[in-house]
Design an enzyme around this catalytic site. Structure first.
Site, PDB file in Angstrom:
ATOM      1  N   PHE A   1      49.382  57.467   9.783  1.00  0.00           N
ATOM      2  CA  PHE A   1      50.501  56.798   9.121  1.00  0.00           C
ATOM      3  C   PHE A   1      51.287  56.040  10.194  1.00  0.00           C
ATOM      4  O   PHE A   1      51.340  56.451  11.359  1.00  0.00           O
ATOM      5  CB  PHE A   1      51.371  57.838   8.401  1.00  0.00           C
ATOM      6  CG  PHE A   1      52.510  57.232   7.644  1.00  0.00           C
ATOM      7  CD1 PHE A   1      52.281  56.404   6.559  1.00  0.00           C
ATOM      8  CD2 PHE A   1      53.819  57.487   8.015  1.00  0.00           C
ATOM      9  CE1 PHE A   1      53.343  55.827   5.862  1.00  0.00           C
ATOM     10  CE2 PHE A   1      54.884  56.929   7.322  1.00  0.00           C
ATOM     11  CZ  PHE A   1      54.643  56.103   6.244  1.00  0.00           C
TER      12      PHE A   1
ATOM     13  N   ASP B   1      51.122  65.463  16.245  1.00  0.00           N
ATOM     14  CA  ASP B   1      51.610  65.017  14.942  1.00  0.00           C
ATOM     15  C   ASP B   1      50.854  65.836  13.898  1.00  0.00           C
ATOM     16  O   ASP B   1      49.720  65.531  13.527  1.00  0.00           O
ATOM     17  CB  ASP B   1      51.389  63.517  14.752  1.00  0.00           C
ATOM     18  CG  ASP B   1      52.039  63.012  13.459  1.00  0.00           C
ATOM     19  OD1 ASP B   1      52.341  63.849  12.586  1.00  0.00           O
ATOM     20  OD2 ASP B   1      52.227  61.789  13.325  1.00  0.00           O
TER      21      ASP B   1
ATOM     22  N   HIS C   1      50.031  66.438   8.703  1.00  0.00           N
ATOM     23  CA  HIS C   1      49.000  66.743   7.696  1.00  0.00           C
ATOM     24  C   HIS C   1      48.511  68.184   7.814  1.00  0.00           C
ATOM     25  O   HIS C   1      47.568  68.542   7.112  1.00  0.00           O
ATOM     26  CB  HIS C   1      47.771  65.844   7.909  1.00  0.00           C
ATOM     27  CG  HIS C   1      48.014  64.386   7.752  1.00  0.00           C
ATOM     28  ND1 HIS C   1      47.012  63.446   7.875  1.00  0.00           N
ATOM     29  CD2 HIS C   1      49.139  63.690   7.465  1.00  0.00           C
ATOM     30  CE1 HIS C   1      47.506  62.238   7.680  1.00  0.00           C
ATOM     31  NE2 HIS C   1      48.806  62.355   7.445  1.00  0.00           N
TER      32      HIS C   1
ATOM     33  N   GLN D   1      57.485  65.566   3.411  1.00  0.00           N
ATOM     34  CA  GLN D   1      57.616  64.475   2.450  1.00  0.00           C
ATOM     35  C   GLN D   1      56.836  64.869   1.185  1.00  0.00           C
ATOM     36  O   GLN D   1      55.944  65.722   1.215  1.00  0.00           O
ATOM     37  CB  GLN D   1      57.099  63.196   3.154  1.00  0.00           C
ATOM     38  CG  GLN D   1      56.894  61.982   2.306  1.00  0.00           C
ATOM     39  CD  GLN D   1      55.466  61.893   1.825  1.00  0.00           C
ATOM     40  OE1 GLN D   1      54.571  62.550   2.349  1.00  0.00           O
ATOM     41  NE2 GLN D   1      55.248  61.092   0.798  1.00  0.00           N
TER      42      GLN D   1
ATOM     43  N   LYS E   1      53.117  65.980   0.963  1.00  0.00           N
ATOM     44  CA  LYS E   1      52.561  66.904   1.957  1.00  0.00           C
ATOM     45  C   LYS E   1      52.262  68.276   1.350  1.00  0.00           C
ATOM     46  O   LYS E   1      52.747  68.601   0.273  1.00  0.00           O
ATOM     47  CB  LYS E   1      53.511  67.046   3.151  1.00  0.00           C
ATOM     48  CG  LYS E   1      53.745  65.726   3.879  1.00  0.00           C
ATOM     49  CD  LYS E   1      52.478  65.154   4.476  1.00  0.00           C
ATOM     50  CE  LYS E   1      52.697  63.933   5.331  1.00  0.00           C
ATOM     51  NZ  LYS E   1      52.965  62.701   4.582  1.00  0.00           N
TER      52      LYS E   1
ATOM     53  N   ARG F   1      75.448  67.714  20.185  1.00  0.00           N
ATOM     54  CA  ARG F   1      76.176  68.974  20.408  1.00  0.00           C
ATOM     55  C   ARG F   1      75.298  69.900  21.240  1.00  0.00           C
ATOM     56  O   ARG F   1      74.074  69.897  21.090  1.00  0.00           O
ATOM     57  CB  ARG F   1      76.502  69.653  19.084  1.00  0.00           C
ATOM     58  CG  ARG F   1      77.456  68.847  18.234  1.00  0.00           C
ATOM     59  CD  ARG F   1      77.903  69.632  17.011  1.00  0.00           C
ATOM     60  NE  ARG F   1      78.902  68.876  16.279  1.00  0.00           N
ATOM     61  CZ  ARG F   1      78.652  68.164  15.157  1.00  0.00           C
ATOM     62  NH1 ARG F   1      77.434  68.158  14.627  1.00  0.00           N
ATOM     63  NH2 ARG F   1      79.618  67.495  14.574  1.00  0.00           N
TER      64      ARG F   1
ATOM     65  N   TYR G   1      83.489  69.202  17.831  1.00  0.00           N
ATOM     66  CA  TYR G   1      83.787  67.855  18.333  1.00  0.00           C
ATOM     67  C   TYR G   1      83.496  67.706  19.823  1.00  0.00           C
ATOM     68  O   TYR G   1      84.124  66.915  20.508  1.00  0.00           O
ATOM     69  CB  TYR G   1      85.241  67.483  18.013  1.00  0.00           C
ATOM     70  CG  TYR G   1      85.450  67.213  16.532  1.00  0.00           C
ATOM     71  CD1 TYR G   1      84.705  66.231  15.882  1.00  0.00           C
ATOM     72  CD2 TYR G   1      86.366  67.951  15.791  1.00  0.00           C
ATOM     73  CE1 TYR G   1      84.859  66.000  14.520  1.00  0.00           C
ATOM     74  CE2 TYR G   1      86.535  67.716  14.436  1.00  0.00           C
ATOM     75  CZ  TYR G   1      85.777  66.737  13.800  1.00  0.00           C
ATOM     76  OH  TYR G   1      85.927  66.500  12.466  1.00  0.00           O
TER      77      TYR G   1
ATOM     78  N   ARG H   1      69.792  66.254  10.492  1.00  0.00           N
ATOM     79  CA  ARG H   1      69.719  67.611   9.944  1.00  0.00           C
ATOM     80  C   ARG H   1      69.061  67.679   8.552  1.00  0.00           C
ATOM     81  O   ARG H   1      69.250  66.806   7.715  1.00  0.00           O
ATOM     82  CB  ARG H   1      71.123  68.227   9.872  1.00  0.00           C
ATOM     83  CG  ARG H   1      71.766  68.433  11.237  1.00  0.00           C
ATOM     84  CD  ARG H   1      73.069  69.210  11.140  1.00  0.00           C
ATOM     85  NE  ARG H   1      74.052  68.582  10.288  1.00  0.00           N
ATOM     86  CZ  ARG H   1      74.990  67.726  10.714  1.00  0.00           C
ATOM     87  NH1 ARG H   1      75.055  67.411  12.002  1.00  0.00           N
ATOM     88  NH2 ARG H   1      75.853  67.208   9.878  1.00  0.00           N
TER      89      ARG H   1
HETATM   90  C1  LIG Z   1      50.552  61.466  10.264  1.00  0.00           C
HETATM   91  C2  LIG Z   1      51.964  61.278   9.826  1.00  0.00           C
HETATM   92  N1  LIG Z   1      52.932  61.257  10.748  1.00  0.00           N
HETATM   93  C3  LIG Z   1      54.226  61.090  10.437  1.00  0.00           C
HETATM   94  C4  LIG Z   1      54.618  60.942   9.125  1.00  0.00           C
HETATM   95  C5  LIG Z   1      56.054  60.692   8.811  1.00  0.00           C
HETATM   96  O1  LIG Z   1      56.596  61.689   8.023  1.00  0.00           O
HETATM   97  P1  LIG Z   1      57.838  61.390   7.054  1.00  0.00           P
HETATM   98  O2  LIG Z   1      57.309  60.631   5.879  1.00  0.00           O
HETATM   99  O3  LIG Z   1      58.327  62.761   6.695  1.00  0.00           O
HETATM  100  O4  LIG Z   1      58.829  60.617   7.828  1.00  0.00           O
HETATM  101  C6  LIG Z   1      53.647  60.975   8.113  1.00  0.00           C
HETATM  102  C7  LIG Z   1      53.981  60.827   6.724  1.00  0.00           C
HETATM  103  O5  LIG Z   1      54.233  60.626   5.805  1.00  0.00           O
HETATM  104  C8  LIG Z   1      52.275  61.138   8.464  1.00  0.00           C
HETATM  105  O6  LIG Z   1      51.335  61.148   7.547  1.00  0.00           O
END
Ligand SMILES: Cc1ncc(COP(=O)(O)O)c(C=O)c1O
Length: 383
Positions: A84, A155, A158, A181, A184, A213, A220, A230
């Site tokens: 992605f 990363d 997935h 997301q 997922k 922080r 603050y 967050r």
């Molecule tokens: C391989 C990969 N990395 C990063 C992301 C980014 O994640 P998000 O959509 O939660 O920002 C995604 C996804 O949607 C992804 O498939």
């Protein structure tokens, strides 16, 4: 043509309903909800990491990891061309240079031999993607990182619950980054988390995610440059419930993937995923298939959709062909396998693997029908 949908996604029941209500009634809805720290601990423990830093999504987690590791302008970061967009744009957003480096023909993950070729004195980091839920080579890539003193950010967007030689994806690198997301295999609609077992990196990533922080500091008091990444209490509460369902769902997907491997493999037209024997748990976020060349991929996907098989998709081109990189520093290594992937491969999403075996048979029958009519389909497409 099949008209019944496959399994609905996301899966939820009374557990999620009660969890959301609990947060509602607690009146602590934001990132300081105790549900957030409970989820961070539970997710990190499940993935064999010491620290979890929950965040708004799996894009800002990548950015926070790069910033916390000190990656920035002038640095090169090795990324795969098949992923992605966020995997590569996170690198650009911290001012560094993505270096697109080819994938392995069988696993579709970064090829360690190509990574070795792509390393220069400017290389600071690599971002192996555990594509589709199959861990990248967690023997060879961390080895290279040690040899060349590179930061590894996995990363694992997935790869919830995936494992390599019994060790969880997301626990090998300096950081593991996950997304929650909507699509997922664990979701709260949006969300993300960073895992690390390095306390100093964890504190830096948390400061970046929480307005600079520092641990023990006042509300603050801001000691470094940060932002607000967050996760909310609602999301954490839902994710705790989703985490509890994950092991059973992983088992079901693996069982159904084995059925599809056998039945689709024997159609002779599609190539089921090749799973590296060192992968002890495949996350099966995507069930990735290759085609034997008798029918072009996009024509095949149209025919599959016409047969009522949902969720089939593919990347149209490698990441580096996106116009966004026209104006950004980047380097493209020779990527014939990434190019081939984008021409020939496709996937069905993971909810298909949560279906009943009879649903899977509809998928197999659709593929057989396309195979039997492929010559007519191809000639009709030519006119
Ligand atoms: C391989 C990969 N990395 C990063 C992301 C980014 O994640 P998000 O959509 O939660 O920002 C995604 C996804 O949607 C992804 O498939």
């Amino acid at each position: 043509m099949r008209r019944k949908p496959f399994a609905a996604w996301p899966v939820f029941d009374e557990t999620e309903r009660r969890a959301v209500l609990e947060v509602l009634e607690s009146r602590v809805w934001g990132g300081y909800s105790p549900k957030v720290s409970e989820f961070e601990r539970a997710f990190a423990a499940f993935h064999q990491a010491a620290f979890g830093i929950a965040a708004a999504n799996g894009t800002v987690t990548l950015e926070a990891a790069l910033l916390a590791a000190g990656v920035g302008p002038g640095d090169e970061v090795i990324v795969p061309p098949v992923s992605f967009i966020a995997t590569a744009t996170a690198v650009s957003r911290v001012g560094a240079t993505p270096v697109f480096t080819d994938i392995d023909a069988a696993s579709y993950n970064l090829d360690p031999a190509r990574v070795a070729d792509a390393i220069t004195p400017r290389t600071r980091a690599m971002i192996p993607v555990h594509f589709a839920g199959q861990p990248a080579d967690m023997d060879a890539l961390p080895d290279l990182a040690r040899r060349y003193n590179l930061v590894v950010i996995e990363d694992a967007a997935h790869a919830h619950g995936a494992a390599w030689r019994g060790r969880m994806a997301g626990s090998f690198g300096n950081f593991g980054s996950f997304s929650f997301q909507q699509s997922k295999t664990m979701t709260a609609g949006e969300g993300g988390i960073l895992l690390t077992s390095d306390e100093a990196l964890a504190e830096r990533a948390r400061a970046i995610s929480n307005q600079g922080r520092c641990k023990g500091g006042a509300w603050y008091e801001h000691t470094s440059l940060g932002a607000n990444y967050r996760l909310t209490g609602w999301q954490a509460a839902v994710l705790l419930a989703q985490l509890a369902r994950l092991p059973a769902q992983l088992n079901r997907r693996a069982r159904n993937a084995a059925v599809l491997d056998r039945k689709l493999g024997s159609t002779g037209i599609v190539r089921p995923p090749a799973v590296d024997p060192r992968v002890t748990t495949h996350g099966y976020y995507l069930y990735v298939l290759g085609l034997n060349g008798s029918i072009p991929r996009d024509l095949f996907l149209q025919a599959l959709e016409a047969e009522g098989i949902p969720g089939a998709s593919a990347y149209p081109h490698p990441l580096y062909r996106n116009a966004v990189f026209d104006a950004l520093p980047h380097r493209i290594e020779d990527c014939p396998e990434g190019e081939r992937f984008c021409r020939e491969c496709f996937w069905v999403s993971h909810e298909v693997l949560l279906a009943d075996e009879s649903d899977l048979d509809d998928f197999v029958r659709a593929v057989e029908k396309i195979r039997d009519g492929s010559r007519e389909l191809v000639s009709a497409a030519r006119v």
